[in-house]
Design an enzyme around this catalytic site. Sequence first.
Site, PDB file in Angstrom:
ATOM      1  N   GLY A   1     -10.483  -6.918   0.524  1.00 59.17           N
ATOM      2  CA  GLY A   1     -11.020  -7.239   1.851  1.00 59.17           C
ATOM      3  C   GLY A   1     -11.218  -8.731   2.025  1.00 59.17           C
TER       4      GLY A   1
ATOM      5  CG  ASP B   1      -3.724  -2.878  -2.148  1.00 61.20           C
ATOM      6  OD1 ASP B   1      -4.624  -2.963  -3.010  1.00 61.20           O
ATOM      7  OD2 ASP B   1      -3.910  -3.126  -0.933  1.00 61.20           O
TER       8      ASP B   1
ATOM      9  CB  SER C   1      -0.904   0.015   1.241  1.00 62.07           C
ATOM     10  OG  SER C   1      -0.115   0.197   2.417  1.00 62.07           O
TER      11      SER C   1
ATOM     12  N   GLY D   1     -10.425  -4.490   6.458  1.00 66.35           N
ATOM     13  CA  GLY D   1     -10.404  -4.651   7.907  1.00 66.35           C
ATOM     14  C   GLY D   1     -11.274  -5.816   8.348  1.00 66.35           C
TER      15      GLY D   1
ATOM     16  CB  SER E   1      -8.720 -10.416   6.118  1.00 66.37           C
ATOM     17  OG  SER E   1      -7.419 -10.387   5.590  1.00 66.37           O
TER      18      SER E   1
END
Length: 288
Positions: free
Chosen positions: A209, A85, A50, A179, A211
């Site tokens: 996302g 990213d 990122s 998150g 995760s």
Amino acid sequence: MALVSAAEMLKQAREGKYAVGAFNTNNLEWTKAILQGAQESNSPVMIQTSMGAAKYMGGYQMCYDIVKDLIDSMGITVPVALHLDHGEYEDALKCIEIGYTSVMFDGSHLPFEENLEKAKEVVAKAHAAGVSVECEVGSIGGEEDGIIGSGELADPAECKAMSDTGIDFLAAGIGNIHGSYPENWTGLSFETLSAIADVTDGKPLVLHGGSGIPLEQVQKAISLGVSKINVNTECQEVFAAATRKYIEEGKDLEGKGFDPRKLLAPGFSAVTELVKQRIEWFGSNGKA
């Protein structure tokens, strides 16, 4: 093996109905863990930075050098793409110049026409350098380096327009968030994903996302065209948990347990194992 563009690996994933894991790195240990997990799984992999993580690590040039040198020193033979990213326009151009083999220009927070025009410019510059491009339509929920999205559902018509710019893969909001997922999360919108897949002519799709999304939803998303899945939060969580356990057990006070090579080893191992597990989830093991 030299760093490669992500275009071919994701094209093969789309055709083979599996996904390539795109794991964010935050430091040397993370980078080594991602590479080792991919090598042990014989899987193609994408290492992402990122904008914030790259700044923390010393800049894009440092990130490039770390990944490139580790591939050589570790004897990595699986295909590896180094990807920016959620990059702003100028950051994407900078990474192309430095040698990243893949970039994401995230203009999802801009008016759509501006997002589209800037995407075309990034595609032209990237493809001239053999670099693959990802762009986003419909902001992803949560926060990523100051870019905040509410988790909106992407408009399939806008997705088609973005796909037609010549990008190599498309990130589209389908109810996913960055998150940790809240307890009241309603899940991915497979109706939206299916509609996007129908109008983007086989373009590899990206699930941000990644995760915390249940395995069955991950696999259904892959069956509908998702070919790249981003993982960051889970790596952070297992690294923190392993490090906390090491310290709470007092191992940092035993002998030279305070040595950072020992202190960070449990977290390194935890990230490596998570990478291998997610590669198995995504079905890319043995596909290198």
